[in-house]
Design an enzyme around this catalytic site. Structure first.
Site, PDB file in Angstrom:
ATOM      1  N   ARG A   1      30.759  21.430  86.126  1.00 51.70           N
ATOM      2  CA  ARG A   1      30.747  21.863  87.530  1.00 51.70           C
ATOM      3  C   ARG A   1      30.838  20.688  88.493  1.00 51.70           C
ATOM      4  O   ARG A   1      30.165  19.667  88.322  1.00 51.70           O
ATOM      5  CB  ARG A   1      29.461  22.646  87.814  1.00 51.70           C
TER       6      ARG A   1
ATOM      7  N   ARG B   1      30.092  14.366  87.082  1.00 48.79           N
ATOM      8  CA  ARG B   1      28.752  14.301  86.508  1.00 48.79           C
ATOM      9  C   ARG B   1      28.709  14.056  85.002  1.00 48.79           C
ATOM     10  O   ARG B   1      27.875  13.312  84.511  1.00 48.79           O
ATOM     11  CB  ARG B   1      28.096  15.651  86.766  1.00 48.79           C
TER      12      ARG B   1
ATOM     13  N   GLU C   1      29.460  13.693  97.068  1.00 46.80           N
ATOM     14  CA  GLU C   1      28.752  13.616  95.782  1.00 46.80           C
ATOM     15  C   GLU C   1      29.797  13.409  94.690  1.00 46.80           C
ATOM     16  O   GLU C   1      30.993  13.319  94.966  1.00 46.80           O
ATOM     17  CB  GLU C   1      27.945  14.901  95.544  1.00 46.80           C
TER      18      GLU C   1
ATOM     19  N   ASP D   1      16.701  34.852  80.986  1.00 45.72           N
ATOM     20  CA  ASP D   1      16.418  36.271  80.711  1.00 45.72           C
ATOM     21  C   ASP D   1      17.619  37.193  80.983  1.00 45.72           C
ATOM     22  O   ASP D   1      17.929  38.068  80.177  1.00 45.72           O
ATOM     23  CB  ASP D   1      15.233  36.767  81.560  1.00 45.72           C
TER      24      ASP D   1
ATOM     25  N   ASN E   1      15.629  28.298  91.303  1.00 50.04           N
ATOM     26  CA  ASN E   1      16.329  27.008  91.364  1.00 50.04           C
ATOM     27  C   ASN E   1      17.009  26.764  92.699  1.00 50.04           C
ATOM     28  O   ASN E   1      17.085  25.631  93.161  1.00 50.04           O
ATOM     29  CB  ASN E   1      17.406  26.939  90.274  1.00 50.04           C
TER      30      ASN E   1
ATOM     31  N   GLU F   1      24.266  31.541  88.755  1.00 53.87           N
ATOM     32  CA  GLU F   1      24.304  30.768  87.503  1.00 53.87           C
ATOM     33  C   GLU F   1      24.312  31.655  86.253  1.00 53.87           C
ATOM     34  O   GLU F   1      24.770  31.241  85.188  1.00 53.87           O
ATOM     35  CB  GLU F   1      23.121  29.788  87.466  1.00 53.87           C
TER      36      GLU F   1
ATOM     37  N   GLY G   1      23.376  20.022  98.560  1.00 54.30           N
ATOM     38  CA  GLY G   1      23.986  20.836  99.592  1.00 54.30           C
ATOM     39  C   GLY G   1      24.971  21.856  99.074  1.00 54.30           C
ATOM     40  O   GLY G   1      24.893  22.290  97.936  1.00 54.30           O
TER      41      GLY G   1
ATOM     42  N   HIS H   1      22.389  16.568  84.617  1.00 58.08           N
ATOM     43  CA  HIS H   1      22.468  15.802  85.872  1.00 58.08           C
ATOM     44  C   HIS H   1      22.167  14.351  85.537  1.00 58.08           C
ATOM     45  O   HIS H   1      21.203  14.066  84.826  1.00 58.08           O
ATOM     46  CB  HIS H   1      21.449  16.337  86.888  1.00 58.08           C
TER      47      HIS H   1
ATOM     48  N   LEU I   1      25.646  26.461  94.754  1.00 58.98           N
ATOM     49  CA  LEU I   1      25.170  27.351  95.826  1.00 58.98           C
ATOM     50  C   LEU I   1      26.362  28.096  96.416  1.00 58.98           C
ATOM     51  O   LEU I   1      26.282  29.283  96.746  1.00 58.98           O
ATOM     52  CB  LEU I   1      24.448  26.552  96.919  1.00 58.98           C
TER      53      LEU I   1
ATOM     54  N   HIS J   1      20.538  20.399  83.731  1.00 58.76           N
ATOM     55  CA  HIS J   1      20.470  20.771  85.148  1.00 58.76           C
ATOM     56  C   HIS J   1      21.122  22.117  85.433  1.00 58.76           C
ATOM     57  O   HIS J   1      20.613  22.899  86.230  1.00 58.76           O
ATOM     58  CB  HIS J   1      21.161  19.678  85.953  1.00 58.76           C
TER      59      HIS J   1
HETATM   60  C1  SIN Z   1      22.232  17.094  93.679  1.00 57.90           C
HETATM   61  O1  SIN Z   1      21.755  17.112  94.811  1.00 57.90           O
HETATM   62  O2  SIN Z   1      22.527  16.055  93.086  1.00 57.90           O
HETATM   63  C2  SIN Z   1      22.424  18.387  92.955  1.00 57.90           C
HETATM   64  C3  SIN Z   1      23.485  19.154  93.563  1.00 57.90           C
HETATM   65  C4  SIN Z   1      24.107  20.049  92.547  1.00 57.90           C
HETATM   66  O3  SIN Z   1      23.530  20.326  91.492  1.00 57.90           O
HETATM   67  O4  SIN Z   1      25.241  20.449  92.768  1.00 57.90           O
END
Ligand code: SIN
Length: 520
Positions: free
Chosen positions: A392, A296, A127, A227, A55, A381, A62, A248, A398, A357
């Site tokens: 989140r 989100r 975002e 897993d 993933n 994750e 980002g 998402h 990331l 997501h």
């Molecule tokens: C996105 O680019 O919308 C996903 C980024 C994320 O999952 O944090």
């Protein structure tokens, strides 16, 4: 209850190798932890398929980090806590936001080419849930690819790191709540007898990713079948927050069921994209003062509600006020993917729908990635460090992989001298050995995914979840009664265990919070 081990084996009769540290998973958390382990430790990264199949590689938006003059870790902290709906572990969030700038610099040092402004500073975007521009990105909208490529090449430079691809981790071996290694199965078509192997190790880092394939509609790649979390559960590790599944808001709407959903990054909304219902009306201001860039969970529920109200299957994302050249440069992956579906995003609205997501729950860890099993660490994750709470904040995933991947490595570096290999023999005879021939595993897997879509989705209620849990229980009993001989069947029982655990936690949490939204 579950099987302790998926298959019968005698560890004394299986070919084995020894590594100081085994890392399960080759996403950002696994690779970043590997490069922070001391170079006198033998390290093995195992990847279920090819090393880039994860993933992290797909991540578009980002990495969030307070790296500009206008931003501060405290502001990042506040936004993370707000998005998490009051359920975050504040100490873990402090670690996350305070240590972020240093790990971004480390990535730059190893050659990750983040997008930059003409003056050389990092370009940032915004975002959902972010009060400031703090999401750094690479190759426009292919951040994951750039980061993973640079980490893979860094790992390949290290002579102490071995990468084994097409290797499926079946189970974590434990003796008296201490992990001693893993049982693996070759994930290719080589002859049966050479397929099982044991890797003994002094420490294990589980960085195997989330649970996407537990749901019918997901942005996650096919390999993400929960897993690592399932095998940690079988080994007796404490799991937590299993009810918190993130949807998402904007995946590309597809009519066909047989492919994973393509993500339309939240960065489009961060840079002015407008959500419109099927009648072309903007609606987000009716749901939240942050409009399109609300957290989100709120945007996903708003879309879900508009879809129901207008009796449609999707809403639109409108970015047509930006010109074509800008969009092609800033969002090349999304631009080209939509064009393939005959949508020119500079002229046409994009049909979008919320899909599974991310997973906020997982293997419970402390601030150093330590789990309740001695010698077992978790990050990325698969882990629940507490930083995400009930929902989140965008682009914190990331980042979490980096911070806690490195922290696992640091703890191992300082403590591994106290642990030795334990090659005591483990014999398991409890797994069933009847034949799977007359059971249609593909249909069973599809049924679980449909159940989770329908009853453990954006909205949930007790009666439906209890019925779903009962059906899951009988599916699990059926799967436990057959020979779990192939990777596909083992993944399917992992999916079933995870689905049952999500339902159990969701039934137990009576009140709505963040991504866990109950209608009863
Ligand atoms: C996105 O680019 O919308 C996903 C980024 C994320 O999952 O944090």
């Amino acid at each position: 209850m579950s099987l302790r081990y998926l298959i019968n084996f005698d560890s004394g009769a299986i070919q084995y190798e020894k590594f100081d540290v085994i890392i399960i998973g080759s996403g950002i958390a696994g690779l970043y932890s590997a490069i922070h382990l001391h170079d006198d430790l033998s390290v093995c990264i195992i990847s279920k398929e090819s090393i880039g199949e994860n993933n992290s590689y797909l991540a578009q938006g980002g990495i969030a980090a307070a790296v500009t003059e206008e931003d501060q870790p405290e502001y990042h902290f506040d936004d993370t806590i707000k998005a998490g709906a009051g359920h975050c572990d504040e100490a873990a969030v402090k670690v996350l936001v305070n240590e972020a700038p240093v790990d971004i610099q480390t990535l730059c040092n190893i050659g990750t080419r983040f997008d930059r402004n003409p003056d050389g500073t990092l370009t940032t975007t915004r975002e959902g849930g972010h009060g400031r521009f703090r999401v750094i990105h690479a190759l426009g909208d292919a951040t994951g690819k750039e980061v993973i490529d640079s980490l893979i090449s860094e790992c390949k430079k290290r002579t102490n790191i071995k990468i084994i691809e097409n290797c499926f981790a079946v189970d974590i071996l434990t003796i008296n709540n201490k992990c001693t290694g893993i049982l693996v199965k070759n994930n290719t078509n080589i002859p049966e007898e050479s397929q099982l192997k044991i890797y003994h190790s002094r420490k294990i880092i589980c960085a195997s990713g989330g649970i996407g394939q537990v749901y019918k509609n997901t942005t996650n790649t096919e390999v993400i079948t929960g897993d690592g979390i399932a095998m940690a559960f079988r080994a007796g590790a404490q799991l937590t927050d299993m009810e918190f599944v993130q949807f998402h808001p904007t995946a590309f709407y597809k009519k066909a069921d047989n492919e994973n959903s393509f993500l339309i990054s939240e960065a489009l909304r961060g840079e002015g994209g407008i959500l419109r219902n099927i009648n072309g009306e903007p609606f987000m201001s009716r749901y939240h003062e942050m409009g399109e860039i609300a957290p989100r969970d709120i945007v996903s529920r708003a879309i879900f509600s508009e879809i129901k109200k207008t009796n449609s299957e999707f809403v639109y994302l409108d970015i047509t006020h930006k010109d074509s050249e800008h969009l092609r440069n800033r969002f090349p992956t999304i631009y080209n993917r939509c064009l393939k579906a005959d949508i020119d995003i500079s002229k046409d609205y994009i049909p979008v729908v919320p899909v599974q997501h991310y997973f906020m729950g997982g293997i419970k860890t402390d601030l150093w990635g330590r789990t309740s099993i001695e010698g077992l660490y978790a990050c990325g994750e698969a882990a629940c460090t507490g930083v995400h709470g009930a929902n989140r904040l965008a682009s914190n995933s990331l980042l979490e992989g980096l911070i806690f991947g490195r922290r696992c490595a640091e703890d191992i570096n300082s403590s591994i001298s106290e642990s030795s290999f334990d090659e005591n023999i483990i014999i398991n005879t409890a797994a069933q050995i009847s034949q799977a021939a007359d059971i249609d595993i593909v249909s069973i897997r599809n049924e679980i995914k449909q159940i989770m879509n329908d009853y453990a989705g954006i909205e949930r209620n007790e009666a439906d979840m209890k019925n779903a849990a009962q059906r899951l229980e009988s599916i699990i009993r059926l799967l436990e009664s057959i020979e779990l001989g192939t990777v596909y069947v083992m993944e399917t029982i992992n999916i079933a265990y995870i689905a049952a655990l999500i339902l159990k936690s969701a039934i137990n949490r009576k009140q709505s919070i963040g991504s866990h939204y109950r209608t009863d």
